[in-house]
Design a protein around this motif. Structure first.
Motif, PDB file in Angstrom:
ATOM      1  N   PRO A   9      74.885 -71.751 -47.910  1.00 35.27           N
ATOM      2  CA  PRO A   9      73.760 -71.333 -47.015  1.00 35.27           C
ATOM      3  C   PRO A   9      73.559 -69.910 -47.343  1.00 35.27           C
ATOM      4  O   PRO A   9      72.406 -69.262 -47.275  1.00 35.27           O
ATOM      5  N   ALA A  10      74.473 -69.055 -47.589  1.00 31.74           N
ATOM      6  CA  ALA A  10      74.317 -67.615 -48.020  1.00 31.74           C
ATOM      7  C   ALA A  10      73.833 -67.461 -49.361  1.00 31.74           C
ATOM      8  O   ALA A  10      74.711 -67.907 -50.270  1.00 31.74           O
ATOM      9  N   VAL A  83      88.872 -76.245 -53.798  1.00 32.72           N
ATOM     10  CA  VAL A  83      87.620 -75.407 -53.548  1.00 32.72           C
ATOM     11  C   VAL A  83      87.684 -73.808 -53.787  1.00 32.72           C
ATOM     12  O   VAL A  83      88.478 -73.351 -53.128  1.00 32.72           O
ATOM     13  N   LEU A  84      86.704 -73.528 -54.660  1.00 32.08           N
ATOM     14  CA  LEU A  84      86.632 -72.077 -54.948  1.00 32.08           C
ATOM     15  C   LEU A  84      85.603 -71.304 -54.537  1.00 32.08           C
ATOM     16  O   LEU A  84      84.288 -71.960 -54.647  1.00 32.08           O
ATOM     17  N   ARG A  85      85.837 -70.316 -53.340  1.00 37.66           N
ATOM     18  CA  ARG A  85      84.649 -69.646 -52.829  1.00 37.66           C
ATOM     19  C   ARG A  85      84.460 -68.080 -53.329  1.00 37.66           C
ATOM     20  O   ARG A  85      85.421 -67.597 -53.228  1.00 37.66           O
ATOM     21  N   LEU A  86      83.309 -68.152 -53.802  1.00 38.97           N
ATOM     22  CA  LEU A  86      83.020 -66.679 -54.369  1.00 38.97           C
ATOM     23  C   LEU A  86      82.098 -65.710 -53.277  1.00 38.97           C
ATOM     24  O   LEU A  86      80.683 -66.223 -53.137  1.00 38.97           O
ATOM     25  N   THR A  87      82.477 -64.830 -52.930  1.00 34.80           N
ATOM     26  CA  THR A  87      81.540 -63.898 -52.227  1.00 34.80           C
ATOM     27  C   THR A  87      81.569 -62.500 -52.944  1.00 34.80           C
ATOM     28  O   THR A  87      82.590 -62.156 -53.647  1.00 34.80           O
ATOM     29  N   PRO A  88      80.542 -61.662 -52.470  1.00 39.96           N
ATOM     30  CA  PRO A  88      80.887 -60.129 -53.166  1.00 39.96           C
ATOM     31  C   PRO A  88      82.197 -59.602 -52.627  1.00 39.96           C
ATOM     32  O   PRO A  88      82.642 -58.639 -53.549  1.00 39.96           O
ATOM     33  N   GLU A  89      82.656 -59.850 -51.750  1.00 46.39           N
ATOM     34  CA  GLU A  89      83.825 -59.010 -50.996  1.00 46.39           C
ATOM     35  C   GLU A  89      85.290 -60.006 -51.275  1.00 46.39           C
ATOM     36  O   GLU A  89      86.263 -59.120 -51.746  1.00 46.39           O
ATOM     37  N   GLU A  90      85.159 -61.018 -51.364  1.00 45.34           N
ATOM     38  CA  GLU A  90      86.369 -61.978 -51.448  1.00 45.34           C
ATOM     39  C   GLU A  90      85.989 -63.208 -52.614  1.00 45.34           C
ATOM     40  O   GLU A  90      85.228 -63.982 -52.467  1.00 45.34           O
ATOM     41  N   ILE A  91      87.428 -63.553 -53.173  1.00 46.62           N
ATOM     42  CA  ILE A  91      87.533 -64.838 -53.866  1.00 46.62           C
ATOM     43  C   ILE A  91      88.654 -65.526 -53.390  1.00 46.62           C
ATOM     44  O   ILE A  91      89.926 -65.069 -53.120  1.00 46.62           O
ATOM     45  N   SER A  92      88.204 -66.989 -53.107  1.00 49.72           N
ATOM     46  CA  SER A  92      89.529 -67.527 -52.158  1.00 49.72           C
ATOM     47  C   SER A  92      89.399 -68.932 -52.879  1.00 49.72           C
ATOM     48  O   SER A  92      88.327 -69.372 -53.367  1.00 49.72           O
ATOM     49  N   LEU A  93      90.448 -69.411 -52.995  1.00 51.77           N
ATOM     50  CA  LEU A  93      90.645 -70.936 -53.614  1.00 51.77           C
ATOM     51  C   LEU A  93      91.684 -71.800 -52.494  1.00 51.77           C
ATOM     52  O   LEU A  93      92.885 -71.180 -51.973  1.00 51.77           O
TER      53      LEU A  93
END
Length: 163
Positions: A9-10, A83-93
């Motif tokens: 959504p973002a 699941v790898l999530r990429l945001t401008p502030e954080e990367i999480s797996l």
């Protein structure tokens, strides 16, 4: 490829989902067990009505049960998702393991580094993410060519993050 980028959504957020190959669908699973049973029972037909049939039948059923257990165990072990999530502030797996336990890694996006290890890892062309004092694998269950493609794909989504 057994991974895909999902719409989020973002607008400044991306999500990558990776899963192992599922080479035998449920219908093929049932068909394989039926075909194995039929082919294993062919040598028993001449023994119908004899005592020897009852001596061999448990071994055939035990072999069929072993095949069923192995296929079922393989299917359960393949119920894994990364699941790898990429945001401008954080990367999480996040790794959702078959046993229901989740493993998580996150780090500041600025410090994250993507590395392809052509040799020296548990598998050839091993892909890792590092940051926050840890290094984690991603897509270790993929084939060698798929890991290379994943690395190139991640480079496009993580510019300037190659290590």
């Amino acid at each position: 490829m057994p991974y895909c980028w999902s719409d989020t959504p973002a607008p400044d957020e991306e999500e990558l989902r990776l899963w192992p190959h599922e080479s035998l669908p449920p219908r093929g699973y049932a068909g394989f067990l039926l075909a194995t049973f039929l082919l294993a029972s062919i040598p028993l037909y001449p023994l119908l009505g004899t005592v020897l049939l009852w001596g061999l039948l448990p071994f055939m059923l035990l072999a069929l049960g072993g095949i069923w257990y192995a296929l079922d165990r393989n299917h359960r072990d393949a119920q894994l998702l990364e699941v790898l999530r990429l945001t401008p502030e954080e990367i999480s797996l996040t790794r959702h393991n078959p046993d229901g336990k989740d493993q998580m890694w996150a780090c500041n996006a600025f410090w994250a580094r993507l590395t392809l290890h052509p040799q020296g890892g548990p598998v050839p062309n091993y892909v890792t993410l590092s940051g926050g004092g840890r290094e984690v694998e991603i897509g270790a269950f993929l084939s060698e060519d798929e890991r290379k493609a994943l690395y190139q794909d991640l480079l496009r989504h993580l510019p300037g993050r190659a290590g």
